[in-house]
Design an enzyme around this catalytic site. Structure first.
Site, PDB file in Angstrom:
ATOM      1  NE  ARG A  67      -2.532  -1.646   3.234  1.00  0.00           N
ATOM      2  CZ  ARG A  67      -2.548  -2.920   3.574  1.00  0.00           C
ATOM      3  NH1 ARG A  67      -3.158  -3.787   2.796  1.00  0.00           N
ATOM      4  NH2 ARG A  67      -1.971  -3.354   4.679  1.00  0.00           N
ATOM      5  CD  GLU A 104       0.585 -10.818  18.053  1.00  0.00           C
ATOM      6  OE1 GLU A 104       0.121 -10.536  16.930  1.00  0.00           O
ATOM      7  OE2 GLU A 104      -0.102 -11.058  19.049  1.00  0.00           O
TER       8      GLU A 104
HETATM    9  P1  AMP Z   1       3.877  -2.711  11.717  1.00  0.00           P
HETATM   10  O1  AMP Z   1       5.184  -3.251  11.188  1.00  0.00           O
HETATM   11  O2  AMP Z   1       3.382  -3.473  12.907  1.00  0.00           O
HETATM   12  O3  AMP Z   1       3.965  -1.219  11.993  1.00  0.00           O
HETATM   13  O4  AMP Z   1       2.779  -2.935  10.592  1.00  0.00           O
HETATM   14  C1  AMP Z   1       2.681  -2.065   9.521  1.00  0.00           C
HETATM   15  C2  AMP Z   1       2.314  -2.766   8.251  1.00  0.00           C
HETATM   16  O5  AMP Z   1       1.283  -3.726   8.432  1.00  0.00           O
HETATM   17  C3  AMP Z   1       1.803  -1.755   7.234  1.00  0.00           C
HETATM   18  O6  AMP Z   1       2.383  -2.048   5.963  1.00  0.00           O
HETATM   19  C4  AMP Z   1       0.303  -1.932   7.234  1.00  0.00           C
HETATM   20  O7  AMP Z   1      -0.199  -1.859   5.916  1.00  0.00           O
HETATM   21  C5  AMP Z   1       0.041  -3.297   7.848  1.00  0.00           C
HETATM   22  N1  AMP Z   1      -0.936  -3.269   8.957  1.00  0.00           N
HETATM   23  C6  AMP Z   1      -0.676  -3.557  10.262  1.00  0.00           C
HETATM   24  N2  AMP Z   1      -1.767  -3.465  11.022  1.00  0.00           N
HETATM   25  C7  AMP Z   1      -2.777  -3.084  10.199  1.00  0.00           C
HETATM   26  C8  AMP Z   1      -4.174  -2.797  10.392  1.00  0.00           C
HETATM   27  N3  AMP Z   1      -4.775  -2.880  11.591  1.00  0.00           N
HETATM   28  N4  AMP Z   1      -4.896  -2.412   9.307  1.00  0.00           N
HETATM   29  C9  AMP Z   1      -4.309  -2.313   8.097  1.00  0.00           C
HETATM   30  N5  AMP Z   1      -3.007  -2.583   7.848  1.00  0.00           N
HETATM   31  C10 AMP Z   1      -2.237  -2.969   8.875  1.00  0.00           C
END
Ligand code: AMP
Length: 182
Positions: A67, A104
């Protein structure tokens, strides 16, 4: 650099759909396809980002799969600068550098071409993704950008899931701009 008013934030947020229990139970997924599918909302978002960054002296937008590509590539075009993709492993065809990060449960990895910023000396870079949750993906992307010696000017997210505190670690790398905090 400019930010949205509260009413503008409310408008943009209203175009994003919440999907419960996707991709697994307990996750509230922020679905931006509804924003992308609304031409006025998509234009509004790109107009805002263009205004914010038009005088930032950037050379590259770096987008995180997938995205981050959808938001980053049209923004790069509007700013008349180049676009660099950061992808999941084994997707990029040329020589890559890679960075592992913890999820996780277990690990994930992202990659970037070694010569991604070859065309500009000492380039200024903006990192773009749709959402920051724990910040693990963005932090790994910052490591990759840092490894090739580019200047990371800012990391920009449409959404920040504030409860997960992902920006705390990321702040050590660069300034952060999240348009909507939820
Ligand atoms: P993080 O590495 O935990 O910050 O996760 C970020 C990535 O996971 C991004 O590329 C987001 O598109 C996706 N992502 C994580 N959680 C969500 C969520 N609740 N809704 C949509 N996309 C998410």
């Amino acid at each position: 650099m400019n930010k949205l008013s509260n009413d503008e934030k409310k408008y943009l947020l209203s175009t994003i759909r919440d999907v419960q229990n996707f991709p697994k139970p307990g996750i509230l997924f922020k679905d931006i396809t509804t924003l992308l599918g609304d031409k006025d909302a998509f234009k509004f978002l790109l107009d805002h980002l263009e205004n914010r960054y038009k005088n930032a002296n950037l050379d590259y937008i770096v987008g995180i799969e997938s995205r981050g590509f959808i938001l980053g590539a049209p923004l790069a075009d509007r700013l008349n600068i180049a676009f660099v993709p950061i992808r999941k492993p084994h997707k990029l065809p040329y020589m890559t550098i890679s960075q592992k990060y913890s999820l996780e449960y277990g690990f994930d990895e992202i990659e970037m071409h070694v010569d991604a910023f070859e065309k500009v000396q000492n380039p200024n870079v903006l990192l773009v993704d749709d959402l920051i949750a724990t910040g693990g993906t963005a932090k790994a992307a910052c490591e990759l950008i840092r490894e090739v010696g580019a200047n990371l000017k800012e990391a920009c997210f449409l959404l920040n899931l504030v409860d997960l505190n992902g920006t705390k670690e990321l702040e050590k790398y660069c300034p952060i701009y999240s348009i909507l905090e939820v």
